[in-house]
Design a protein around this motif. Structure first.
Motif, PDB file in Angstrom:
ATOM      1  N   LEU A 123       0.829  -1.202   0.000  1.00 22.17           N
ATOM      2  CA  LEU A 123       0.000   0.000   0.000  1.00 22.17           C
ATOM      3  C   LEU A 123       0.864   1.252   0.000  1.00 22.17           C
ATOM      4  N   ASN A 124       0.540   2.175  -0.932  1.00 20.54           N
ATOM      5  CA  ASN A 124       1.293   3.434  -1.089  1.00 20.54           C
ATOM      6  C   ASN A 124       2.769   3.211  -1.405  1.00 20.54           C
ATOM      7  N   ARG A 125       3.078   2.031  -1.959  1.00 22.33           N
ATOM      8  CA  ARG A 125       4.469   1.699  -2.350  1.00 22.33           C
ATOM      9  C   ARG A 125       5.417   1.831  -1.158  1.00 22.33           C
ATOM     10  N   GLU A 126       4.944   1.433   0.008  1.00 23.76           N
ATOM     11  CA  GLU A 126       5.749   1.575   1.222  1.00 23.76           C
ATOM     12  C   GLU A 126       6.845   0.515   1.326  1.00 23.76           C
ATOM     13  N   GLY A 127       6.673  -0.610   0.623  1.00 25.05           N
ATOM     14  CA  GLY A 127       7.688  -1.654   0.655  1.00 25.05           C
ATOM     15  C   GLY A 127       8.759  -1.439  -0.394  1.00 25.05           C
ATOM     16  N   ASP A 128       9.994  -1.791  -0.067  1.00 21.67           N
ATOM     17  CA  ASP A 128      11.105  -1.681  -1.005  1.00 21.67           C
ATOM     18  C   ASP A 128      12.092  -2.808  -0.722  1.00 21.67           C
ATOM     19  N   VAL A 129      13.262  -2.759  -1.352  1.00 21.27           N
ATOM     20  CA  VAL A 129      14.226  -3.854  -1.165  1.00 21.27           C
ATOM     21  C   VAL A 129      14.709  -3.925   0.286  1.00 21.27           C
ATOM     22  N   ASP A 130      14.779  -2.796   0.948  1.00 14.87           N
ATOM     23  CA  ASP A 130      15.182  -2.820   2.364  1.00 14.87           C
ATOM     24  C   ASP A 130      14.160  -3.580   3.213  1.00 14.87           C
ATOM     25  N   TYR A 131      12.886  -3.408   2.863  1.00 13.09           N
ATOM     26  CA  TYR A 131      11.848  -4.146   3.598  1.00 13.09           C
ATOM     27  C   TYR A 131      11.965  -5.646   3.315  1.00 13.09           C
ATOM     28  N   LEU A 132      12.239  -5.988   2.052  1.00 16.69           N
ATOM     29  CA  LEU A 132      12.417  -7.406   1.707  1.00 16.69           C
ATOM     30  C   LEU A 132      13.562  -8.020   2.516  1.00 16.69           C
ATOM     31  N   ILE A 133      14.655  -7.277   2.638  1.00 14.79           N
ATOM     32  CA  ILE A 133      15.808  -7.757   3.409  1.00 14.79           C
ATOM     33  C   ILE A 133      15.414  -7.961   4.869  1.00 14.79           C
ATOM     34  N   LYS A 134      14.655  -7.010   5.410  1.00 15.39           N
ATOM     35  CA  LYS A 134      14.224  -7.107   6.805  1.00 15.39           C
ATOM     36  C   LYS A 134      13.338  -8.335   7.027  1.00 15.39           C
ATOM     37  N   HIS A 135      12.497  -8.647   6.028  1.00 14.73           N
ATOM     38  CA  HIS A 135      11.555  -9.764   6.180  1.00 14.73           C
ATOM     39  C   HIS A 135      12.210 -11.115   5.914  1.00 14.73           C
ATOM     40  N   PHE A 136      12.974 -11.195   4.815  1.00 14.02           N
ATOM     41  CA  PHE A 136      13.511 -12.493   4.385  1.00 14.02           C
ATOM     42  C   PHE A 136      14.955 -12.736   4.833  1.00 14.02           C
ATOM     43  N   GLY A 137      15.660 -11.670   5.192  1.00 10.55           N
ATOM     44  CA  GLY A 137      17.067 -11.806   5.558  1.00 10.55           C
ATOM     45  C   GLY A 137      17.974 -11.365   4.433  1.00 10.55           C
ATOM     46  N   ASN A 138      19.095 -10.810   4.788  1.00 13.25           N
ATOM     47  CA  ASN A 138      20.016 -10.228   3.805  1.00 13.25           C
ATOM     48  C   ASN A 138      20.509 -11.247   2.783  1.00 13.25           C
ATOM     49  N   ASP A 139      20.779 -12.473   3.221  1.00  9.31           N
ATOM     50  CA  ASP A 139      21.314 -13.491   2.316  1.00  9.31           C
ATOM     51  C   ASP A 139      20.278 -13.976   1.301  1.00  9.31           C
ATOM     52  N   SER A 140      19.006 -13.692   1.533  1.00  9.37           N
ATOM     53  CA  SER A 140      17.942 -14.192   0.660  1.00  9.37           C
ATOM     54  C   SER A 140      17.564 -13.210  -0.450  1.00  9.37           C
ATOM     55  N   ILE A 141      18.017 -11.974  -0.342  1.00 12.15           N
ATOM     56  CA  ILE A 141      17.636 -10.946  -1.319  1.00 12.15           C
ATOM     57  C   ILE A 141      18.826 -10.638  -2.231  1.00 12.15           C
ATOM     58  N   HIS A 142      18.611 -10.799  -3.513  1.00  9.71           N
ATOM     59  CA  HIS A 142      19.654 -10.602  -4.524  1.00  9.71           C
ATOM     60  C   HIS A 142      19.230  -9.420  -5.407  1.00  9.71           C
ATOM     61  N   ILE A 143      19.897  -8.304  -5.234  1.00 10.25           N
ATOM     62  CA  ILE A 143      19.545  -7.079  -5.966  1.00 10.25           C
ATOM     63  C   ILE A 143      20.420  -6.987  -7.212  1.00 10.25           C
ATOM     64  N   ILE A 144      19.773  -6.937  -8.360  1.00  9.19           N
ATOM     65  CA  ILE A 144      20.494  -6.925  -9.636  1.00  9.19           C
ATOM     66  C   ILE A 144      20.727  -5.481 -10.073  1.00  9.19           C
ATOM     67  N   ASP A 145      21.973  -5.188 -10.469  1.00 12.03           N
ATOM     68  CA  ASP A 145      22.313  -3.841 -10.921  1.00 12.03           C
ATOM     69  C   ASP A 145      21.507  -3.452 -12.159  1.00 12.03           C
ATOM     70  N   ASP A 146      21.277  -2.159 -12.318  1.00 14.04           N
ATOM     71  CA  ASP A 146      20.579  -1.662 -13.504  1.00 14.04           C
ATOM     72  C   ASP A 146      21.344  -2.063 -14.765  1.00 14.04           C
ATOM     73  N   TYR A 147      20.605  -2.414 -15.813  1.00  9.96           N
ATOM     74  CA  TYR A 147      21.233  -2.732 -17.086  1.00  9.96           C
ATOM     75  C   TYR A 147      21.458  -1.419 -17.839  1.00  9.96           C
ATOM     76  N   GLN A 148      22.712  -1.167 -18.207  1.00 12.70           N
ATOM     77  CA  GLN A 148      23.063   0.075 -18.894  1.00 12.70           C
ATOM     78  C   GLN A 148      23.297  -0.182 -20.374  1.00 12.70           C
ATOM     79  N   TYR A 149      22.767   0.722 -21.201  1.00 14.30           N
ATOM     80  CA  TYR A 149      23.067   0.672 -22.635  1.00 14.30           C
ATOM     81  C   TYR A 149      23.312   2.104 -23.108  1.00 14.30           C
ATOM     82  N   LYS A 150      24.485   2.330 -23.647  1.00 15.38           N
ATOM     83  CA  LYS A 150      24.898   3.662 -24.099  1.00 15.38           C
ATOM     84  C   LYS A 150      24.705   4.696 -22.985  1.00 15.38           C
TER      85      LYS A 150
END
Length: 297
Positions: A123-150
């Protein structure tokens, strides 16, 4: 790949998975592909979780999409997830971040998550990757870098801006495939036939992103057969006073009756802007020049 549609908290996946790849996946562009490749490398039994209605479209009916869910399914299937889950967005739109994470964990058996750094949920976009880490644990969340082109971060928004500017090649390179849409062939004014260039008039999903008005080099797929062609997106100012946008494709070396048939147009390059010619003969000369240019490519 097993497909789950309209998935809610009353549903449960039955097969065993260890890893979930989650996002909107509009366009299934190079960034999305990198996400799925990373998840697949980590665990072959990974699944893709997305939404039946893209959140941006849910809140804004005029929002444009790069892909329908049918297109999205075909593209995602190439990356071999064991499940493709379309969460019913209307069902979860008021979920708190905790409720959404519980659904991922319990209903979708999520243990590891692969996600982009800008993913928001709840709700209201209150969750983010930090929330995922808090819920699932740091080792369970794999954040992929942005794909860059030009030097640009590849995103659905950037690709739509390329298309709106007629920069088809940049859009295609960012997608990793030719941008396309599928439409149904409808009856038109048949003025193309009168000047020697019969066209298929297309009716497409209203939410699909239409490239800039102009003339394009395209490939056309009809009944799994491919043909070269030329497409005009615009208002046919030399031939018509109609103010309705038309999508017309002239298919080379093709004269079959295809009314009420679905066909897919794959965009290859932008040729020129649409313009009003002084007379029909000038228009015919220009179309011949356009076709010659395509044939030389």
């Amino acid at each position: 790949m097993k497909i789950f549609k309209n998935f809610t908290s009353n549903d449960y996946i039955q097969n065993d998975v260890s890893t979930t790849c989650i996002g909107g996946f509009d366009g299934v562009h190079q960034g999305h592909q990198q996400l799925m490749k990373s998840a697949n490398k980590f665990a072959k039994d990974y699944q893709v979780v997305t939404f039946d209605t893209l959140p941006k479209l849910y809140f804004n009916s005029k929002h444009k999409l790069l892909t329908t869910n049918e297109d999205k399914t075909k593209l995602i299937q190439n990356f071999n997830p064991v499940n493709l889950v379309f969460i019913n967005f209307d069902h979860v739109v008021k979920y708190s971040p905790k409720e959404f994470c519980n659904m991922l964990e319990i209903n979708l058996k999520t243990k590891n998550i692969f996600v982009g750094s800008d993913f928001k949920f709840g709700l209201n976009r209150e969750g983010d990757v930090d929330y995922l880490i808090k819920h699932f644990g740091n080792d369970s969340i794999h954040i992929i870098d942005d794909y860059q082109y030009k030097d640009n971060k590849v995103s659905s928004t950037l690709i739509k801006s390329y298309l709106s500017e007629g920069k088809v090649e940049l859009a295609n390179e960012s997608l990793g495939y030719k941008y396309s849409f599928t439409g149904n062939v409808i009856k038109g004014e048949q003025k193309g036939t009168l000047i020697g260039f019969p066209t298929a008039n297309l009716e497409v999903n209203n939410n699909i992103q239409i490239p800039k008005i102009g003339v394009y080099e395209v490939d056309v797929n009809i009944n799994n057969l491919n043909y070269a062609g030329i497409m005009n997106i615009g208002y046919k100012p030399t031939l018509s006073e109609d103010k309705k946008l038309s999508l017309e494709v002239h298919i080379f070396n093709f004269n079959n009756d295809i009314y009420n048939t679905g066909l897919t147009v794959n965009f290859k390059s932008f040729i020129r802007d649409e313009k009003k010619f002084n007379n029909v003969d000038e228009l015919i000369q220009q179309i011949n020049k356009d076709i010659d240019k395509i044939n030389k490519n």
